[in-house]
Design a protein around this motif. Structure first.
Motif, PDB file in Angstrom:
ATOM      1  N   PRO A 173      -7.281  -3.081  -5.727  1.00 54.65           N
ATOM      2  CA  PRO A 173      -7.071  -3.462  -4.323  1.00 54.65           C
ATOM      3  C   PRO A 173      -7.364  -4.940  -4.097  1.00 54.65           C
ATOM      4  O   PRO A 173      -8.192  -5.540  -4.794  1.00 54.65           O
ATOM      5  CB  PRO A 173      -8.080  -2.579  -3.579  1.00 54.65           C
ATOM      6  CG  PRO A 173      -9.207  -2.433  -4.558  1.00 54.65           C
ATOM      7  CD  PRO A 173      -8.562  -2.372  -5.915  1.00 54.65           C
TER       8      PRO A 173
ATOM      9  N   TYR B 128     -11.783  -7.064  10.835  1.00 56.99           N
ATOM     10  CA  TYR B 128     -12.380  -5.996  10.018  1.00 56.99           C
ATOM     11  C   TYR B 128     -13.647  -6.485   9.340  1.00 56.99           C
ATOM     12  O   TYR B 128     -13.777  -7.663   8.996  1.00 56.99           O
ATOM     13  CB  TYR B 128     -11.408  -5.530   8.928  1.00 56.99           C
ATOM     14  CG  TYR B 128     -10.103  -4.982   9.443  1.00 56.99           C
ATOM     15  CD1 TYR B 128     -10.066  -3.882  10.288  1.00 56.99           C
ATOM     16  CD2 TYR B 128      -8.896  -5.572   9.076  1.00 56.99           C
ATOM     17  CE1 TYR B 128      -8.857  -3.378  10.748  1.00 56.99           C
ATOM     18  CE2 TYR B 128      -7.683  -5.075   9.534  1.00 56.99           C
ATOM     19  CZ  TYR B 128      -7.674  -3.978  10.375  1.00 56.99           C
ATOM     20  OH  TYR B 128      -6.481  -3.477  10.834  1.00 56.99           O
TER      21      TYR B 128
ATOM     22  N   GLN C   8      -9.896   0.807  -1.127  1.00 59.45           N
ATOM     23  CA  GLN C   8      -9.777  -0.459  -0.412  1.00 59.45           C
ATOM     24  C   GLN C   8     -10.966  -0.794   0.476  1.00 59.45           C
ATOM     25  O   GLN C   8     -11.421  -1.934   0.523  1.00 59.45           O
ATOM     26  CB  GLN C   8      -8.512  -0.442   0.452  1.00 59.45           C
ATOM     27  CG  GLN C   8      -7.221  -0.428  -0.332  1.00 59.45           C
ATOM     28  CD  GLN C   8      -6.014  -0.332   0.588  1.00 59.45           C
ATOM     29  OE1 GLN C   8      -5.990   0.491   1.503  1.00 59.45           O
ATOM     30  NE2 GLN C   8      -5.019  -1.162   0.361  1.00 59.45           N
ATOM     31  N   TRP C   9     -11.458   0.191   1.220  1.00 56.42           N
ATOM     32  CA  TRP C   9     -12.378  -0.092   2.316  1.00 56.42           C
ATOM     33  C   TRP C   9     -13.761   0.498   2.162  1.00 56.42           C
ATOM     34  O   TRP C   9     -14.746  -0.116   2.586  1.00 56.42           O
ATOM     35  CB  TRP C   9     -11.772   0.427   3.626  1.00 56.42           C
ATOM     36  CG  TRP C   9     -10.458  -0.154   3.973  1.00 56.42           C
ATOM     37  CD1 TRP C   9      -9.222   0.404   3.771  1.00 56.42           C
ATOM     38  CD2 TRP C   9     -10.202  -1.429   4.580  1.00 56.42           C
ATOM     39  NE1 TRP C   9      -8.231  -0.427   4.214  1.00 56.42           N
ATOM     40  CE2 TRP C   9      -8.800  -1.566   4.728  1.00 56.42           C
ATOM     41  CE3 TRP C   9     -11.032  -2.457   5.029  1.00 56.42           C
ATOM     42  CZ2 TRP C   9      -8.215  -2.696   5.286  1.00 56.42           C
ATOM     43  CZ3 TRP C   9     -10.443  -3.587   5.598  1.00 56.42           C
ATOM     44  CH2 TRP C   9      -9.064  -3.697   5.717  1.00 56.42           C
TER      45      TRP C   9
ATOM     46  N   PRO D  86     -10.631   1.098   7.305  1.00 46.92           N
ATOM     47  CA  PRO D  86     -11.419  -0.088   7.629  1.00 46.92           C
ATOM     48  C   PRO D  86     -12.423   0.144   8.751  1.00 46.92           C
ATOM     49  O   PRO D  86     -12.245   1.032   9.589  1.00 46.92           O
ATOM     50  CB  PRO D  86     -10.352  -1.108   8.046  1.00 46.92           C
ATOM     51  CG  PRO D  86      -9.221  -0.273   8.560  1.00 46.92           C
ATOM     52  CD  PRO D  86      -9.212   0.953   7.694  1.00 46.92           C
TER      53      PRO D  86
ATOM     54  N   THR E  59      -8.194  -5.958  -0.889  1.00 45.96           N
ATOM     55  CA  THR E  59      -8.823  -5.971   0.435  1.00 45.96           C
ATOM     56  C   THR E  59     -10.090  -6.812   0.482  1.00 45.96           C
ATOM     57  O   THR E  59     -10.238  -7.685   1.345  1.00 45.96           O
ATOM     58  CB  THR E  59      -9.124  -4.531   0.884  1.00 45.96           C
ATOM     59  OG1 THR E  59      -8.007  -3.703   0.564  1.00 45.96           O
ATOM     60  CG2 THR E  59      -9.381  -4.469   2.367  1.00 45.96           C
ATOM     61  N   TYR E  60     -11.029  -6.543  -0.425  1.00 48.76           N
ATOM     62  CA  TYR E  60     -12.263  -7.336  -0.417  1.00 48.76           C
ATOM     63  C   TYR E  60     -11.974  -8.789  -0.802  1.00 48.76           C
ATOM     64  O   TYR E  60     -12.561  -9.719  -0.236  1.00 48.76           O
ATOM     65  CB  TYR E  60     -13.313  -6.761  -1.368  1.00 48.76           C
ATOM     66  CG  TYR E  60     -14.518  -7.662  -1.484  1.00 48.76           C
ATOM     67  CD1 TYR E  60     -15.507  -7.636  -0.511  1.00 48.76           C
ATOM     68  CD2 TYR E  60     -14.643  -8.589  -2.524  1.00 48.76           C
ATOM     69  CE1 TYR E  60     -16.589  -8.507  -0.568  1.00 48.76           C
ATOM     70  CE2 TYR E  60     -15.710  -9.457  -2.601  1.00 48.76           C
ATOM     71  CZ  TYR E  60     -16.690  -9.408  -1.620  1.00 48.76           C
ATOM     72  OH  TYR E  60     -17.754 -10.278  -1.675  1.00 48.76           O
TER      73      TYR E  60
ATOM     74  N   LEU F  32      -3.676  -8.369   2.337  1.00 48.00           N
ATOM     75  CA  LEU F  32      -4.874  -7.580   2.621  1.00 48.00           C
ATOM     76  C   LEU F  32      -4.818  -6.157   2.085  1.00 48.00           C
ATOM     77  O   LEU F  32      -5.785  -5.670   1.487  1.00 48.00           O
ATOM     78  CB  LEU F  32      -5.121  -7.556   4.136  1.00 48.00           C
ATOM     79  CG  LEU F  32      -6.370  -6.815   4.614  1.00 48.00           C
ATOM     80  CD1 LEU F  32      -7.638  -7.482   4.103  1.00 48.00           C
ATOM     81  CD2 LEU F  32      -6.384  -6.736   6.143  1.00 48.00           C
ATOM     82  N   THR F  33      -3.727  -5.454   2.294  1.00 51.17           N
ATOM     83  CA  THR F  33      -3.660  -4.042   1.881  1.00 51.17           C
ATOM     84  C   THR F  33      -2.793  -3.833   0.643  1.00 51.17           C
ATOM     85  O   THR F  33      -2.475  -2.698   0.300  1.00 51.17           O
ATOM     86  CB  THR F  33      -3.111  -3.174   3.022  1.00 51.17           C
ATOM     87  OG1 THR F  33      -1.824  -3.666   3.422  1.00 51.17           O
ATOM     88  CG2 THR F  33      -4.061  -3.184   4.217  1.00 51.17           C
TER      89      THR F  33
ATOM     90  N   ASP G  71       0.833  -1.201   0.000  1.00 54.34           N
ATOM     91  CA  ASP G  71       0.000   0.000   0.000  1.00 54.34           C
ATOM     92  C   ASP G  71       0.872   1.258   0.000  1.00 54.34           C
ATOM     93  O   ASP G  71       0.569   2.239  -0.689  1.00 54.34           O
ATOM     94  CB  ASP G  71      -0.918  -0.006   1.229  1.00 54.34           C
ATOM     95  CG  ASP G  71      -1.911   1.141   1.221  1.00 54.34           C
ATOM     96  OD1 ASP G  71      -2.670   1.263   0.254  1.00 54.34           O
ATOM     97  OD2 ASP G  71      -1.910   1.923   2.193  1.00 54.34           O
TER      98      ASP G  71
END
Length: 215
Positions: free
Chosen positions: A90, A181, A198-199, A207, A92-93, A118-119, A74
Motif C-alpha cells: 500500500p 485523514y 492500508q489504514w 481511514p 497510504t502511509y 493515496l489508495t 485500489d
C-alpha cells in the motif's frame, strides 16, 4: 530495417515523465531499506489503468537501475486473487506520512498527484538487491512500503530531505490537513505471505478522519 522513426522507438522510455522519491523496504527483511527514485509513466486506461516505473538509486547520470514498480488502483487490487495480493504494497502511509515526495512538481500538482496515489498499490521487484555491489548480485528482492511511524531508517530520511530541500515532518502535517485523514499505523509484514492493509492493523480497513485540535 523497419520503417520506425528514431523518435518512435523511444516512446516507451520517453513516457516516464513523472518523478518522485520514496523509501522501499525488503518484505522478507524490513531492516533493509533503500531510498528510491521513481520515474513513471501511464500505461492503459479505464479498468486497466497502471503506472509503470523505473527505479534508480539516485537522480544523477551514473544512477543504478534498481528495479521496476507497477502501480494500480485500489479497485483493481481488490479484484486480484489473494495469492497475487501478497506481492502488492500500500502507498497510504507513504503518502500521508510524507515518505513520498515529488520535489520537481508545483505544490498543487504534487498534492493532486499524492491524493491520487493515496489508495493505490505497488508491486516492486528490486533486481539490484544490494546497491552497494558493483554489479547486481543474487535473486531479485520483493520490496514493501513503510506502513507506520517509527519504521523508517532516520538517517535515510534525513539524507533524502537534505538532498531535495524538503521536511518529511512538514510534508506530513500539510497532507494530513489537506487530505483529512490521520496517518495510518500498520505493522510491517510478519512474512512474505502477509497481505497488506492500508489504514488499520486489524478490523475494518478504513481511514480515521483527521480531527483538528481545539487549542
Amino acid at each position: 530495417m523497419s520503417g520506425q522513426e528514431p523518435d518512435q522507438v523511444m516512446e516507451p522510455v520517453r513516457n516516464h515523465h513523472l518523478f518522485f522519491c520514496g523509501f522501499h523496504v525488503a518484505k522478507n527483511n524490513p531492516t533493509f531499506q533503500v531510498t528510491t527514485m521513481h520515474y513513471c509513466g501511464m500505461r492503459g486506461d479505464g479498468d486497466h489503468e497502471m503506472h509503470q516505473c523505473l527505479l534508480y538509486d539516485s537522480p544523477g547520470p551514473g544512477a543504478k537501475l534498481l528495479g521496476v514498480e507497477y502501480i494500480v488502483s485500489d479497485e483493481l487490487f481488490r479484484s486480484l486473487p489473494d495469492e497475487e495480493k501478497k506481492y502488492w504494497h500500500p502507498h497510504t502511509y507513504e503518502v500521508l506520512g510524507g515518505g513520498l515526495v515529488a520535489p520537481v512538481m508545483s505544490e498543487q500538482a504534487e498534492m493532486d498527484f499524492m491524493t491520487y496515489l493515496l489508495t493505490t498499490w505497488g508491486k516492486t521487484w528490486q533486481t539490484w538487491p544490494d546497491p552497494t555491489t558493483p554489479v547486481p548480485m543474487g535473486e531479485p528482492l520483493l520490496m514493501w512500503s513503510l506502513t507506520g511511524s517509527g519504521q523508517a531508517n532516520t538517517e535515510l530520511v534525513a539524507e533524502r530531505d537534505k538532498e531535495f530541500g524538503v521536511s518529511t515532518a512538514k510534508v506530513q502535517a500539510e497532507r494530513i490537513e489537506a487530505m483529512g485523514y490521520e496517518v495510518p499505523q500498520v505493522p510491517l509484514p510478519k512474512s512474505v505471505a502477509t497481505i497488506g492493509r492500508q489504514w488499520t492493523a486489524s478490523g475494518e480497513d478504513r481511514p480515521t478522519p483527521f480531527k483538528k485540535s481545539s487549542h
